[in-house]
Design an enzyme around this catalytic site. Sequence first.
Site, mmCIF file in Angstrom:
data_model
loop_
_atom_site.group_PDB
_atom_site.id
_atom_site.type_symbol
_atom_site.label_atom_id
_atom_site.label_comp_id
_atom_site.label_asym_id
_atom_site.label_seq_id
_atom_site.Cartn_x
_atom_site.Cartn_y
_atom_site.Cartn_z
ATOM 1 C CE1 TYR A 141 -3.229 2.951 0.843
ATOM 2 C CE2 TYR A 141 -1.966 3.224 2.864
ATOM 3 C CZ TYR A 141 -2.908 3.684 1.982
ATOM 4 O OH TYR A 141 -3.542 4.878 2.220
ATOM 5 C CG LEU A 190 -7.241 0.926 18.083
ATOM 6 C CD1 LEU A 190 -7.348 -0.531 18.528
ATOM 7 C CD2 LEU A 190 -6.010 1.584 18.678
HETATM 8 N N1 UFG Z 1 -4.713 -2.378 16.326
HETATM 9 C C1 UFG Z 1 -4.992 -3.281 17.330
HETATM 10 N N2 UFG Z 1 -6.146 -3.980 17.250
HETATM 11 C C2 UFG Z 1 -7.043 -3.844 16.217
HETATM 12 C C3 UFG Z 1 -6.741 -2.907 15.201
HETATM 13 C C4 UFG Z 1 -5.559 -2.195 15.283
HETATM 14 O O1 UFG Z 1 -4.215 -3.449 18.269
HETATM 15 O O2 UFG Z 1 -8.069 -4.538 16.211
HETATM 16 C C5 UFG Z 1 -3.478 -1.581 16.411
HETATM 17 C C6 UFG Z 1 -2.579 -1.767 15.215
HETATM 18 O O3 UFG Z 1 -1.752 -2.881 15.384
HETATM 19 C C7 UFG Z 1 -1.835 -0.429 15.209
HETATM 20 C C8 UFG Z 1 -2.856 0.572 15.768
HETATM 21 O O4 UFG Z 1 -3.825 -0.225 16.422
HETATM 22 O O5 UFG Z 1 -0.763 -0.495 16.067
HETATM 23 C C9 UFG Z 1 -3.543 1.385 14.698
HETATM 24 O O6 UFG Z 1 -4.024 0.501 13.690
HETATM 25 P P1 UFG Z 1 -5.000 0.953 12.533
HETATM 26 O O7 UFG Z 1 -5.302 -0.264 11.727
HETATM 27 O O8 UFG Z 1 -6.130 1.712 13.089
HETATM 28 O O9 UFG Z 1 -4.137 1.974 11.700
HETATM 29 P P2 UFG Z 1 -2.684 1.779 11.034
HETATM 30 O O10 UFG Z 1 -1.746 2.589 11.874
HETATM 31 O O11 UFG Z 1 -2.331 0.387 10.808
HETATM 32 O O12 UFG Z 1 -2.940 2.371 9.593
HETATM 33 C C10 UFG Z 1 -3.093 3.734 9.337
HETATM 34 C C11 UFG Z 1 -3.948 3.931 8.094
HETATM 35 C C12 UFG Z 1 -3.279 3.341 6.887
HETATM 36 C C13 UFG Z 1 -1.914 3.908 6.757
HETATM 37 C C14 UFG Z 1 -1.130 3.753 8.014
HETATM 38 C C15 UFG Z 1 0.170 4.481 7.962
HETATM 39 O O13 UFG Z 1 -5.193 3.324 8.295
HETATM 40 O O14 UFG Z 1 -4.020 3.661 5.745
HETATM 41 O O15 UFG Z 1 -1.845 4.304 9.132
HETATM 42 O O16 UFG Z 1 1.097 3.818 8.720
HETATM 43 F F1 UFG Z 1 -1.225 3.313 5.778
#
Ligand code: UFG
Length: 329
Positions: A141, A190
């Site tokens: 991505y 999250l």
């Molecule tokens: N997390 C959990 N449990 C869940 C979902 C998420 O512990 O059920 C954690 C993830 O591991 C992460 C944090 O919560 O540490 C945030 O996760 P998200 O999925 O909410 O967001 P991300 O940081 O993975 O992703 C976001 C955007 C992406 C982008 C990224 C940039 O949604 O589009 O930031 O790093 F690419």
Amino acid sequence: MNVLVTGGAGYIGSHVVEELKNSGFVPIVYDNLSTGHADAVPEDVLLINGDIHDLDFLEHIMGEYEIDAVMHFAASSLVGESMENPGRYYYNNVAGTLSLLDAMRKAGVDTIVFSSTAAVYGEPEKWPIEEEFAVCPTNVYGRTKLMIETMLADYDMAYDLRYVALRYFNAAGASASGKIGEDHRPETHLIPIVLKTALKSRNSVSIFGTDYQTPDGTCIRDYIHVADLAVAHVLALKHLLNGGSSKIYNLGSEKGFSVREIIETAKKVTKVDFAVSEEKRRPGDPAVLIASSKKIAEELGWKPTHSEIEEVIASAWQWHKEHPQGYEE
Ligand code: UFG
């Protein structure tokens, strides 16, 4: 001023459409509704059901509606899915944007605001992350978004297409209008997962990894209110329409919160207790991502005003409470 908003029926796109309207622009949404929601588009905004790969149709629309600028949100945006199905990401994000840029060139539209991501940085060793830091995405991505940034720079050099690429950190929250909010299928983010658990439509929240090098062992992210993101897009558009040069900016609140802190804050805001389990790490998650947003603050005067974490979560909570089935009601 007529602004074509690709992906304007999606989460961030729809909030920007609302802000464009409030700022006196005329947004025209172009969306294939594969992940977006028609109900996220206000009734008085034209919604064109179209695909960004359809270069001829895009060119026709840009001419017919006398488009002055494009805002480009249409993309596949799930990190995990991008690793399992890279072809979809190269096709939708890279090839789709190439088609959009060529349609713009043919139609004589030379201004674009592009939705990029903090994922282009990969796993930086220090923070806050500045735009000049090395880019080294760790997932497909992020690589596709970085490729698009490169394409934009090359089109600027060759054809004077001017762009602003906005690298978002973690977008969250919902519009104060109460009409639009976050509804991804499947939901992987999250904050909505935590709030759906508080609403009892999920049984528990899984914490992905408790052994990171952070104070409480869980990942730290910079959550930025989608309404603040929307304001930044309009500032970026005005910068370009005033003749400004191409730019890349981070958009974050400059504050980091761990997964545990988000869960605790959500329990406080919702006044609901819910089950939490500790699971293993999710592949590809960097430990800490916190933005420096100094550059856009200094150059465009952007300052987040709704991104205190309690306000972010409270606004998302309002949306989820009123729309427990998202846009399906
Ligand atoms: N997390 C959990 N449990 C869940 C979902 C998420 O512990 O059920 C954690 C993830 O591991 C992460 C944090 O919560 O540490 C945030 O996760 P998200 O999925 O909410 O967001 P991300 O940081 O993975 O992703 C976001 C955007 C992406 C982008 C990224 C940039 O949604 O589009 O930031 O790093 F690419």
